[in-house]
Design an enzyme around this catalytic site. Structure first.
Site, PDB file in Angstrom:
ATOM      1  CG  ASP A 115      -7.133  15.065 -23.900  1.00 58.85           C
ATOM      2  OD1 ASP A 115      -8.364  15.087 -24.083  1.00 58.85           O
ATOM      3  OD2 ASP A 115      -6.526  15.934 -23.258  1.00 58.85           O
ATOM      4  CG  ASP A 133     -11.042  18.559 -25.738  1.00 54.83           C
ATOM      5  OD1 ASP A 133     -11.796  18.833 -24.769  1.00 54.83           O
ATOM      6  OD2 ASP A 133      -9.972  17.935 -25.601  1.00 54.83           O
TER       7      ASP A 133
END
Length: 168
Positions: A115, A133
């Site tokens: 991330d 995402d």
């Protein structure tokens, strides 16, 4: 056929962009380092060993990969069974599928998901997430928009044109 190819292209591009950006982040930023972009946004190299918001991080990477694969198959089934005239929903499923595959690649090859997008203020911070995402979230929002706003409006218009419904 052109529309189907466009959706396949969207899936491939979502996977490619997601994986490319993750490779750049891993190659250029030490884990845990941040690059401030705006007062409320930074690039932050993080690892997510769970799913959204690090939930279920106590489960093994393979367990989460298996669960993700089942969800991915369900999304594929929903996509396949969506009427062809629901073009926005098809685009949304392409986005969701591409994002899910991007994160699944990380989960299977690394055991975690990379991330890097981080929104924050001095008193508040949002979870760190990635482009995959974002594809999943925007795709889900488009499905909700199509299902609960656009399709009912189209149905009302058809009824009004046919003369059996209320006029708008």
């Amino acid at each position: 056929m052109k529309f189907v190819l466009g959706n396949v292209f969207l899936v491939v591009m979502a996977i490619f962009l997601d994986q490319f950006i993750k490779l750049v982040v891993v190659a250029t930023m030490p884990l845990g380092s941040a690059i401030p972009i705006l007062p409320f946004f930074a690039l932050l190299h993080a690892r997510n060993e769970g799913i959204a918001f690090s939930m279920f991080s106590s489960l093994s990477g393979w367990t989460l990969a298996a669960a993700s694969s089942v969800v991915l198959l369900f999304v594929l089934w929903l996509w396949w069974n969506t009427p062809r005239n629901r073009m926005l929903t098809h685009v949304a499923f392409a986005m969701i599928f591409g994002g899910a595959v991007g994160n699944l690649i990380d989960r299977v090859t690394l055991g975690y998901v990379t991330d890097y997008l981080y929104f924050h203020t001095p008193v508040w911070s949002f979870a760190v997430f990635n482009l995959a995402d974002t594809f999943i979230t925007v795709g889900a929002a488009l499905i909700i928009l199509d299902e609960f706003v656009l399709q009912p409006r189209n149905a009302r218009r058809k009824r009004a044109i046919a003369g059996d419904g209320e006029q708008e």
